[in-house]
Design an enzyme around this catalytic site. Structure first.
Site, mmCIF file in Angstrom:
data_model
loop_
_atom_site.group_PDB
_atom_site.id
_atom_site.type_symbol
_atom_site.label_atom_id
_atom_site.label_comp_id
_atom_site.label_asym_id
_atom_site.label_seq_id
_atom_site.Cartn_x
_atom_site.Cartn_y
_atom_site.Cartn_z
ATOM 1 C CG ASP A 79 -0.263 0.018 2.539
ATOM 2 O OD1 ASP A 79 0.773 -0.655 2.677
ATOM 3 O OD2 ASP A 79 -0.740 0.707 3.464
ATOM 4 C CD GLU A 143 3.969 0.635 7.250
ATOM 5 O OE1 GLU A 143 4.617 0.906 8.269
ATOM 6 O OE2 GLU A 143 3.688 1.498 6.393
HETATM 7 ZN ZN LIG Z 1 6.615 2.034 4.369
#
Ligand SMILES: [Zn+2]
Length: 434
Positions: A79, A143
């Protein structure tokens, strides 16, 4: 058949990954996971997708070990954070190569490393590499927001898929020159992010008659000043001690000595070292009355705070109460994330040192503690994994690189992608080749 170099292969894969928009929220990482699966399966690497919701898959690939060695995990996230195209010189999702650099959101954080990890494991697989323990590649979702679709969920729901003795992740690898010596920082520890809320209470009233009220905003002011003026007692953490020992040849014995030595090397280095010696408190947000003519009964101050790896939120709260003294306020810990470390004496550390010595003779690896939070934390906590942030970077100025992460015109030099593939292949062969 045209032969492609690893340099060409990692560049192309990164371009394709950048073109898959995985802005989180909402993420949509499944498209990136499928792209990686197609690539890896073409090279004979077995893959599995694990998804808590269908559109947010994590990919785990593996070359099974012969059984005797440790497991090594190459970890990354697919992401990225939001990109505003009007701020960019090039399309943030175009994946263009210009002047030896791949441009696009995620080039540095961290699709470049995703691509390098995928190319490392794919190239080893097609060469017939037989590791002593499992070589695992995990490209996880979520994340940047951390809402429970990525590494944390994977460690809880599918521990057998990602359990590892050693892990290489993001968060380090920058090259610095200190005291004339080239150093590569390897993140072995992270500070804890533990923001809290200070709620100051009073009594509301009409603003035209201040004497009948007890203004929470005015009462908050001296408390904010106290927090802003506070300088926490410094402690010498082992990462800073070892870093200075490597750079200066002698280990400092106190935090003050460490800071003085860092200052003697350069003011910029001292600015990097100082936050690693103490807890920080930074009041950042304030909310009081929503109406100009109403004296607020409540004023909420949000305080950003980073703790040293061994400190707890309880210790922080006790210190804050001491700073503020008695008064009409309450404290509430908003969250406590990270604050973990791995020992820097380990076979993985030896591997980092050996690679640095080979990649740049005379250069040294130095342990570092990062102020931010990465997914390494989940693996240290779940499995006791020795997890380091290390992806060597030397083609781009370190200050420019820091400015481009999460910002406009993010890009990565192809030279560094190639160096990254070299590093990851080296690590797998050094640790699992025996
Ligand atoms: Zn990162």
């Amino acid at each position: 058949m045209a032969t492609m170099t690893l340099r060409g292969e990692v560049t192309e894969l990164l371009q394709e990954l950048i073109r898959v928009d995985t802005t989180n929220p909402p993420g949509n990482e499944t498209r990136a996971a499928e792209l990686l699966r197609d690539y890896l399966e073409d090279h004979g690497v077995a893959c599995e997708l694990y998804a808590r919701v269908p559109e947010r898959a994590n990919l785990v690939a593996r070359i099974p070990g012969r059984g005797s060695g440790p497991n090594l995990l190459l970890l990354s996230h697919t992401d990225v954070v939001l990109a505003d195209p009007t701020e960019w010189q090039l399309d943030p999702f175009g994946g263009e190569v210009r002047s030896g650099e791949v441009w696009g959101r995620g080039a540095l954080d961290m699709k470049g490393q995703v691509a390098a990890e995928a190319v490392a494991i794919a190239s080893l697989a097609r060469e017939g590499f037989e590791p002593s323990g499992d070589l695992i590649f995990a490209a996880t979702a979520d994340e940047e927001v951390g809402a429970g679709f990525g590494a944390q969920w994977l460690c809880e729901a599918h521990p057998e898929a990602v359990r590892a003795d050693y892990c290489i992740n993001e968060g380090g690898g920058d090259r610095f020159v200190l005291d004339g010596k080239a150093c590569y920082a390897c993140s072995t520890a992270e500070k804890m992010s533990a923001p809290f809320r200070l709620r100051v209470t009073g009594r509301s009233g009409h603003a035209s008659m201040p004497n009948i009220a007890d203004n929470a905003l005015v009462k908050a002011a001296p408390l904010i000043e106290k927090l802003g003026a506070y300088r926490a007692e410094r402690r010498l953490i082992p990462e800073v001690q070892a870093m200075l020992q490597i750079v200066t040849g002698e280990a400092p014995t106190s935090a003050e000595e460490a800071l003085a030595r860092a200052r003697a090397i350069s003011p910029v280095f001292a600015d990097l070292v100082e936050p690693l010696l103490a807890m920080t408190l930074s009041p950042t947000m304030a909310i009081a009355s929503q109406k100009r003519n109403v004296i607020p009964a409540v004023c909420d101050i949000t305080v950003d705070s980073r703790l040293l790896p061994e400190q707890s939120p309880d210790e922080q709260q006790a210190i804050v109460r001491e700073i503020l003294g008695d008064g009409d306020y309450e404290l509430e810990v908003l969250e406590a994330h990270g604050g973990s470390r791995s020992p820097f004496e380990s076979p993985l550390w030896d591997t980092v040192e050996a690679f640095v010595a080979q990649a740049e003779p005379g250069a040294r690896a130095v342990p570092a503690c990062v102020a931010g939070f990465t997914d390494s934390h989940w693996f240290r906590q779940a499995f006791g994994t020795v997890a380091y942030g290390f992806f060597p970077a030397r083609a781009m100025d370190v200050e420019l690189m820091a400015r481009l992460v999460h910002s406009a015109d993010e890009r990565v030099p192809v030279d560094d992608l190639e160096l990254g593939v070299d590093w990851l292949r080296f690590a797998a062969q050094y640790m699992l080749g025996g």
